[in-house]
Design a protein around this motif. Structure first.
Motif, PDB file in Angstrom:
ATOM      1  N   ASP A 189     -28.358   8.518  13.914  1.00  0.00           N
ATOM      2  CA  ASP A 189     -28.346   7.423  12.955  1.00  0.00           C
ATOM      3  C   ASP A 189     -27.474   6.311  13.533  1.00  0.00           C
ATOM      4  OD1 ASP A 189     -27.800   5.691  10.806  1.00  0.00           O
ATOM      5  OD2 ASP A 189     -27.513   7.324   9.374  1.00  0.00           O
ATOM      6  N   ARG A 236     -29.852  18.216   4.915  1.00  0.00           N
ATOM      7  CA  ARG A 236     -31.154  18.298   5.590  1.00  0.00           C
ATOM      8  C   ARG A 236     -31.595  19.739   5.814  1.00  0.00           C
ATOM      9  NH1 ARG A 236     -30.341  13.706  10.215  1.00  0.00           N
ATOM     10  NH2 ARG A 236     -29.951  11.976   8.809  1.00  0.00           N
ATOM     11  N   LEU A 286     -20.761  11.093   2.459  1.00  0.00           N
ATOM     12  CA  LEU A 286     -21.774  10.192   3.000  1.00  0.00           C
ATOM     13  C   LEU A 286     -21.298   9.670   4.350  1.00  0.00           C
ATOM     14  CD1 LEU A 286     -24.513   8.802   2.503  1.00  0.00           C
ATOM     15  CD2 LEU A 286     -23.225   6.877   1.525  1.00  0.00           C
ATOM     16  N   LEU A 321     -25.976   4.009  12.123  1.00  0.00           N
ATOM     17  CA  LEU A 321     -24.813   3.714  11.283  1.00  0.00           C
ATOM     18  C   LEU A 321     -23.665   4.704  11.490  1.00  0.00           C
ATOM     19  CD1 LEU A 321     -26.565   2.777   7.914  1.00  0.00           C
ATOM     20  CD2 LEU A 321     -25.660   1.247   9.672  1.00  0.00           C
ATOM     21  N   THR A 354     -30.586  17.618  13.700  1.00  0.00           N
ATOM     22  CA  THR A 354     -29.331  17.243  13.063  1.00  0.00           C
ATOM     23  C   THR A 354     -28.184  18.078  13.605  1.00  0.00           C
ATOM     24  OG1 THR A 354     -30.502  16.654  11.060  1.00  0.00           O
ATOM     25  CG2 THR A 354     -28.148  17.026  10.868  1.00  0.00           C
ATOM     26  N   GLY A 390     -23.030   7.492   7.395  1.00  0.00           N
ATOM     27  CA  GLY A 390     -24.250   6.744   7.708  1.00  0.00           C
ATOM     28  C   GLY A 390     -25.219   6.879   6.553  1.00  0.00           C
ATOM     29  N   ARG A 391     -26.437   7.319   6.845  1.00  0.00           N
ATOM     30  CA  ARG A 391     -27.445   7.525   5.800  1.00  0.00           C
ATOM     31  C   ARG A 391     -27.566   8.989   5.404  1.00  0.00           C
ATOM     32  NH1 ARG A 391     -30.279   4.664   9.760  1.00  0.00           N
ATOM     33  NH2 ARG A 391     -30.119   2.434   9.432  1.00  0.00           N
ATOM     34  N   THR A 392     -26.685   9.830   5.912  1.00  0.00           N
ATOM     35  CA  THR A 392     -26.774  11.269   5.660  1.00  0.00           C
ATOM     36  C   THR A 392     -25.772  11.695   4.596  1.00  0.00           C
ATOM     37  OG1 THR A 392     -27.475  11.672   7.936  1.00  0.00           O
ATOM     38  CG2 THR A 392     -26.636  13.560   6.702  1.00  0.00           C
ATOM     39  N   GLN A 393     -26.276  12.394   3.590  1.00  0.00           N
ATOM     40  CA  GLN A 393     -25.400  12.960   2.572  1.00  0.00           C
ATOM     41  C   GLN A 393     -25.225  14.446   2.849  1.00  0.00           C
ATOM     42  OE1 GLN A 393     -25.618  11.851  -1.667  1.00  0.00           O
ATOM     43  NE2 GLN A 393     -25.908  14.025  -2.041  1.00  0.00           N
ATOM     44  N   ASN A 432     -18.463   2.249  10.232  1.00  0.00           N
ATOM     45  CA  ASN A 432     -19.034   2.083   8.896  1.00  0.00           C
ATOM     46  C   ASN A 432     -18.403   2.961   7.822  1.00  0.00           C
ATOM     47  OD1 ASN A 432     -21.026   0.050   9.531  1.00  0.00           O
ATOM     48  ND2 ASN A 432     -21.990   1.638  10.757  1.00  0.00           N
TER      49      ASN A 432
END
Length: 119
Positions: free
Chosen positions: A56, A32, A106, A58, A7, A108-111, A82
């Protein structure tokens, strides 16, 4: 060489320097199991030139910036495909949104979460 699924590009000179910063009262991004101090400008995206690389589909190559300006913290969406969201609210493209401790970002899919050191 950093693995593609990493990451954070922690092997770069900048990544190594940033990981050592521990200024009381400062802010850092948590995601993460990583902690990234916000001591200047942090670029986030899928591209290898970012300080925070997110693998990712997204996430745009150059998606967003988080930065400290004086004693305040801001996020800017770099006109990503996105979008970037803070606490569920979309950050307008190419506009700054002020951040505060505990904010959820947020991408993509990462917070990511903004935390204050020492709290």
């Amino acid at each position: 060489m950093a693995k593609r699924d990493e990451t954070v590009n922690s092997e770069s000179a900048i990544g190594q320097q940033m990981s050592k910063v521990q200024k009381p009262g400062g802010m850092f991004l948590v995601f993460r199991d990583k902690r990234i101090p916000v001591v200047g400008r942090i670029s986030i995206g899928r591209g290898s030139g970012n300080m925070v690389e997110l693998d990712d589909a997204l996430v745009s190559r150059y998606h967003a910036l988080v930065q400290k300006i004086k004693d305040e913290y801001f996020i800017e969406d770099l006109d990503s495909t996105n979008g970037t969201f803070v606490n569920g609210q979309r950050v307008p493209p190419r506009k700054y949104m002020r951040l505060k401790p505990g904010d959820f970002i947020l991408i993509g899919r990462t917070q990511l979460t903004l935390h204050q050191l020492g709290l």
